[in-house]
Design a protein around this motif. Structure first.
Motif, short mmCIF file in Angstrom:
data_model
loop_
_atom_site.label_atom_id
_atom_site.label_comp_id
_atom_site.label_asym_id
_atom_site.label_seq_id
_atom_site.Cartn_x
_atom_site.Cartn_y
_atom_site.Cartn_z
N ALA A 1 -0.87 -0.70 -14.48
CA ALA A 1 -1.66 0.53 -14.59
C ALA A 1 -1.39 1.44 -13.40
O ALA A 1 -1.22 2.65 -13.55
CB ALA A 1 -3.14 0.18 -14.68
N ARG A 2 -1.32 0.88 -12.20
CA ARG A 2 -1.08 1.69 -11.01
C ARG A 2 0.31 2.32 -11.01
O ARG A 2 0.51 3.38 -10.42
CB ARG A 2 -1.23 0.84 -9.74
N CYS A 3 1.28 1.65 -11.66
CA CYS A 3 2.61 2.24 -11.78
C CYS A 3 2.59 3.43 -12.73
O CYS A 3 3.33 4.39 -12.57
CB CYS A 3 3.62 1.21 -12.26
N ILE A 4 1.73 3.33 -13.76
CA ILE A 4 1.70 4.39 -14.76
C ILE A 4 1.00 5.63 -14.21
O ILE A 4 1.44 6.75 -14.43
CB ILE A 4 1.01 3.90 -16.05
N ASN A 5 -0.10 5.44 -13.46
CA ASN A 5 -0.80 6.63 -12.97
C ASN A 5 -0.30 7.10 -11.61
O ASN A 5 -0.87 8.04 -11.03
CB ASN A 5 -2.32 6.41 -12.97
N GLY A 6 0.73 6.47 -11.10
CA GLY A 6 1.38 6.99 -9.90
C GLY A 6 0.75 6.54 -8.58
O GLY A 6 1.21 6.92 -7.51
N LEU A 7 -0.32 5.73 -8.64
CA LEU A 7 -0.87 5.22 -7.38
C LEU A 7 0.20 4.38 -6.69
O LEU A 7 0.28 4.31 -5.47
CB LEU A 7 -2.13 4.38 -7.63
N ILE A 8 1.01 3.69 -7.51
CA ILE A 8 2.26 3.10 -7.03
C ILE A 8 3.35 4.09 -7.41
O ILE A 8 3.45 4.48 -8.57
CB ILE A 8 2.53 1.74 -7.69
N PRO A 9 4.16 4.62 -6.52
CA PRO A 9 4.32 4.20 -5.13
C PRO A 9 3.52 5.01 -4.11
O PRO A 9 3.71 4.82 -2.92
CB PRO A 9 5.81 4.47 -4.92
N ARG A 10 2.62 5.91 -4.56
CA ARG A 10 2.00 6.82 -3.59
C ARG A 10 1.04 6.13 -2.63
O ARG A 10 1.13 6.29 -1.42
CB ARG A 10 1.26 7.93 -4.31
N SER A 11 0.06 5.37 -3.17
CA SER A 11 -0.98 4.82 -2.32
C SER A 11 -0.76 3.36 -1.96
O SER A 11 -1.27 2.88 -0.97
CB SER A 11 -2.34 4.95 -3.00
#
Lengths: 182, 287, 547
Positions: C50-60
């Motif tokens: 899920a974090r890869c899809i919403n961009g938290l990975i790789p940002r946060s």
């Protein structure tokens, strides 16, 4: 903790500034109901340790906002009014404590804890000096009165709380932080 | 325990004012009075009357503020008394003028007419400012603080910090109550905590640690939630900003505030009025 | 838009702070209007995906990422946050933490405000979202006072105002009662029907299939084990890892041909004197506030294992707080071992009655598990010579041997939960009360936890019955009542509606629905097999009876 610069101000600082402020406000307000230790005219407000901790953990901006907004909130929900100079003084307490944040590597290490407590005490001194001296100007009291009536009791109470509770908070935080994936 | 805001909507002159007006007014009076170091009762008394009028216009119920005023009075009298006892200095130098006749002596300290008048002036002066400070939480809607500060010129981020703090306050108050209950269920009795200061403070840890540590975890998720809704990427629109508008009464009050601020300096440094002085009628009381 | 909303191509990720791969070679494509269910136990990699899809990975979240995540053909890692936020809308697990404003209107306006949209545009988007989710009545409310279900919907409205084409819902049912969960699932389905691509991450497959997902993605250890239609699920999907409907479990167990041992019948106990008695208890916080309890009568006997069911806000927690003396009745009385709670302090009652609150984070504070467990017994002034014995015994009871020196705040959630139980065990209370014992844990973890506590073997009593004379737990999860309790209480409208054996209390579907308790497939299967079984059984054991 994170390798961003001491004075960075982004979402993280906004969130922890707000959380610190809300906690500081709530715990200050809870002091109205919870019997606190006192000696003479010195009351010991455990909430102060939370403020210093937020500075130490999240940096000077968070410390300042938590102190400034938190004190304002605490006064507001207790119905005291708005005493701007004490809010600024509380902000300075957190800010000065926050100057150590970049140096804290391990929240469990004795050296780091001692450093945090020292900055905390300096912060308490700076913040309470500011508030007491503005009282000098606004209320027209003399230096000795400001010292005896405002500074000394506030300083002693807050410094003792810092020495005793900040290390406990840091050690607990080390455990919580170990669970995080960021 | 539930946090309840002291604010209540009241249809009063004070609450119809823009919150910015009220904050600016507050600071103008305080700085107009203290920076030029005004101690002349002829200036202070009208200001006191004005503060008292504004306070009464706010129509705050006495039962809400009874405790606060009691505390303020004790503090004011303690500080003023302490000050007088310690020297009577702090205000203008003429207070310690030894030429002032001694009325009586306490603990080896000469209480002069000048000191008594100074103490009276000081009490009125402090209460003048307190009258403006106390109504703020009772009369300003907590939902508007952030917007008000934004429109006073603070940054998007600092202003939003304020709003977010208001948002979390009741949540943490509830968490604190739950923690209190759950520790009591484990036999923890706050009333029975004994020992010296240090051990009594340490025994508060079961109440403080859970709430604080939980909040540090909460924070990480709140950061994600805000990043995912683009916080801090553009200059923000403040949807309530248009609710704040200066109206006629605001301009009047702001004008008055400016007059008071500038007036303080002009009186003191331009016209030489406003210094501490003892009126003859007061001196005559003792002669 | 011509490109597919979401294309993931051989995605692999490792967190900087952890040694193992969190995701390994994940590939996936989604169409517009598709509803995908992602299931798996905690740690399977679904949150990381899920974090890869919403961009938290790789940002946060820092780590090593390889492969591609394309949103409408654009790599997520290269998109500026404001753009990305308008493509993927994320609903986080706990709405309590997603909501950042004090009132509903501001909360929903938050995203567009951040984009710097004009005021008029924001207001119309907010009103659209409100009417889309039928939330107009909440427009001027404070967010703090909303119910869990309302909070969830307000948080969703706040996501919809960003007009995302993809909705990512991360365990959205976790904090909802079953009736609210049902409503939420209907909303998710209708959003997909309107053309949004919906990704539903949820381990409660049984509930989530109500949203009629087009496909299911099942993960274990960072890999995709199954991706395909939801009907006719293959054997790869482990029914002990995610919650499947009871008939599916039965079919699986039968197909595997495994013999599942039926739990031994609990011994029939003599009903002794009641431990806790509620006599006509009514309660309200203040004389100008409404009653929360009205004329409640209840007796808790030795041997009881009581499940308390009922809607949120009906007063279940208020009820149990009276037993521990945190609240005292406005009228009537509560007796704990014959003594009126009005005459006892909470600490005195704690010797009889141990109360485990819902969230372990509300009570854990000590630097070590050992000290955490000593806290209660020391408060109760137990003999210091005996305390270490109590502590050690409770540690081994909950399977935390060797953790005495660990900091409780550093343990996993499940371990923390067991620590809180141990803390009550160490106080040697006779009665255990648990508020939502399974909250915050995934299916595999809480099943394991409940089995550890409740399982009876031929030669030994369960942990609960060996240590406590009686247990009472509050739960949303009807299946817990079906599987573990020997007595069920249905609570609603300030009073006890039904009280008795689970099979008697739970047989009336209409009654259950009236109090927002939704019958589950396990309950229905058990009811239909009751003539053969004579009692309620877990799904696996029913395989022996089912035709």
């Amino acid at each position: 903790m994170n390798n961003s610069s001491t004075w960075e101000f982004g979402t993280r600082q906004v969130v922890y500034g707000a959380i610190g402020a809300a906690l500081y406000g709530v715990l200050s307000w809870a002091s109205n109901f919870v019997p606190l230790p006192a000696a003479g005219n010195v009351t010991f407000r455990p909430a102060v340790a939370v403020l210093i901790f937020f500075g130490v953990a999240y940096g000077p901006w968070v410390g300042f906002l938590a102190g400034f907004i938190g004190n304002t909130l605490g006064d507001a929900i207790s119905g005291w009014g708005f005493f701007w100079n004490w809010s600024v003084g509380n902000g300075l307490m957190g800010l000065v404590a926050g100057l150590v944040a970049a140096q804290i590597k391990d929240f469990r290490a004795q050296g780091d804890i001692v450093k945090a407590v020292i900055y905390g005490i300096v912060g308490v001194a700076v913040g309470m000096l500011f508030a007491s001296f503005t009282e000098m100007i606004t209320s027209g009291i003399d230096f000795n009165t400001a010292l005896v009536g405002y500074f000394v009791p506030a300083f002693i109470g807050n410094a003792v709380v810092t020495v005793i509770l900040v290390p406990i908070l840091m050690i607990a935080f080390a455990a919580v932080a170990s669970r995080r994936g960021r | 325990m539930l946090v309840t805001w002291k604010y209540r909507p009241r249809n009063t002159f004070i609450q119809r004012l823009d919150p910015r007006t009220r904050l600016l007014f507050f600071f103008c009076v305080i700085f107009g009075l203290t920076l030029p170091d005004i101690w002349d009762y002829r200036v202070i008394l009208p200001l006191f009357a004005m503060s008292l009028t504004l306070y009464l216009l706010a129509r705050i119920e006495w039962k809400d503020v009874k405790r606060v005023w009691l505390f303020i009075f004790v503090l004011v009298f303690m500080i003023v008394g302490l000050n007088a006892l310690l020297s009577g200095r702090g205000g203008p130098a003429s207070v310690t003028n030894t030429a002032s006749p001694v009325v009586f002596e306490v603990l080896g300290i000469d209480v002069t007419i000048a000191k008594i008048w100074f103490a009276l002036t000081q009490v009125v002066r402090m209460i003048t400012m307190t009258l403006l400070a106390i109504p703020i939480p009772y009369t300003m809607d907590p939902n508007i603080y952030g917007t008000a500060f934004r429109k006073l010129g603070s940054s998007d981020k600092v202003s939003f910090t304020m709003d977010l703090a208001f948002r979390f306050l009741p949540t943490f108050a509830r968490d604190f109550t739950i923690t209190m209950d759950s520790q009591r269920a484990r036999g923890y009795e706050l009333e029975k905590v004994k020992g010296g200061i240090a051990s009594r403070l340490r025994k508060l840890a079961p109440l403080i640690i859970p709430v604080v540590m939980q909040s540090t975890v909460t924070g990480e998720e709140v950061i994600d939630a805000m990043d995912l809704r683009a916080f801090g990427t553009n200059p923000r629109t403040w949807i309530k900003a248009d609710d704040l508008r200066y109206k006629f009464a605001d301009y009047i009050m702001l004008g008055l505030a400016l007059i008071l601020l500038v007036g303080g300096f002009v009186l003191r440094f331009g016209l030489g009025i406003g210094e501490f002085f003892i009126p003859d009628f007061f001196t005559n009381l003792f002669l | 838009m011509p490109e597919k909303p979401l294309v993931i191509d051989s995605l692999t990720f490792k967190y900087k702070t952890r040694p193992e791969l969190a995701l390994e070679d994940v590939s996936l494509e989604l169409k517009q209007g598709e509803l995908l269910l992602i299931a798996g136990s905690s740690g399977c990699g679904k949150t990381t995906l899920a974090r890869c899809i919403n961009g938290l990975i790789p940002r946060s979240y820092r780590g090593e990422r390889s492969g591609k995540v394309l949103l409408h053909g654009r790599e997520v890692a290269d998109m500026p946050i404001p753009e990305m936020a308008q493509v993927v809308g994320t609903l986080l697990q706990d709405p309590e933490r997603q909501i950042v404003a004090s009132n509903v209107f501001n909360e929903i306006a938050f995203g567009p405000e951040n984009l710097g949209l004009p005021r008029g545009e924001i207001i119309s988007r907010v009103d659209q979202a409100l009417s889309r989710l039928k939330l107009e009545y909440l427009r001027e409310r404070e967010t703090f006072n909303l119910s869990g279900g309302e909070k969830q919907k307000v948080a969703l409205a706040g996501v919809l105002t960003m007009n995302p084409s993809i909705l990512l819902l991360d365990e959205p049912l976790a904090s909802l009662d079953p009736a609210s969960a049902h409503e939420a699932l209907e909303v998710f389905r209708s959003l997909a029907d309107e053309g949004k691509t919906v990704i539903l991450v949820e381990h409660r497959v049984e509930d989530a299939i109500e949203a009629k997902p087009d496909r299911l993605l099942y993960m274990e250890e960072g890999r995709i084990k199954y991706l395909g239609p939801i009907t006719d699920l293959p054997k790869e999907i482990d029914h002990t890892q995610v919650k499947l409907p009871a008939p599916w479990v039965v079919r699986r167990v039968k197909a595997q041909g495994a013999t599942v041992k039926e739990p031994p019948k609990p011994p029939v106990q003599e009903r002794g004197d009641p431990l806790v008695v509620f006599e006509d208890v009514s309660f309200r916080y203040d004389s100008d506030l409404p009653f929360i309890l009205e004329n409640v009568n209840l007796k808790i006997f030795p041997g009881d294992l009581i499940a308390v069911l009922g809607p949120n806000g009906a007063g279940k927690s208020t009820l149990v707080k009276h037993a521990i003396g945190l609240l005292k009745p406005t009228s009537g009385r509560v007796l704990v071992e014959g003594q009126d709670t009005r005459k006892l302090s909470v600490a005195q009652i704690a010797r009889t009655l141990g109360y485990v609150f819902q969230s372990p984070t509300h009570m854990l504070y000590a630097p070590t598990v050992q000290e955490e467990l000593e806290f209660g017994p020391k408060n109760l002034a137990y003999d210091p010579m005996l305390i270490p014995k109590f502590v050690n015994e409770s540690l081994s009871t909950v399977n935390l041997n060797g953790f005495a020196e660990y900091p409780p705040l550093g343990l996993s959630f499940g371990q923390q939960k067991r620590t809180t139980i141990a803390a009550v065990l160490a106080m040697r209370s006779k009665i255990l009360i648990m508020d939502e014992p399974t909250a915050g844990q995934d299916f595999a973890n809480y099943t394991h936890f409940m089995n550890t506590m409740c399982d009876v073997s031929e030669d030994a009593q369960s942990v609960l019955s060996a240590n406590f004379a009686a247990t009472l737990f509050i739960t949303h999860d009807l299946d817990l009542a079906v599987t573990y309790a020997n007595r069920a209480l249905l609570f609603g409208d300030r009073r006890i509606i039904a009280d008795g054996k689970p099979q008697d209390v739970l047989k009336d579907e209409e009654l259950l629905l009236k109090y927002r308790v939704r019958p589950t497939s396990l309950l229905r299967l058990n009811l239909s097999l009751l003539p053969q079984t004579g009692r309620f059984l877990p799904a696996e054991s029913l395989a022996a009876y089912a035709p």
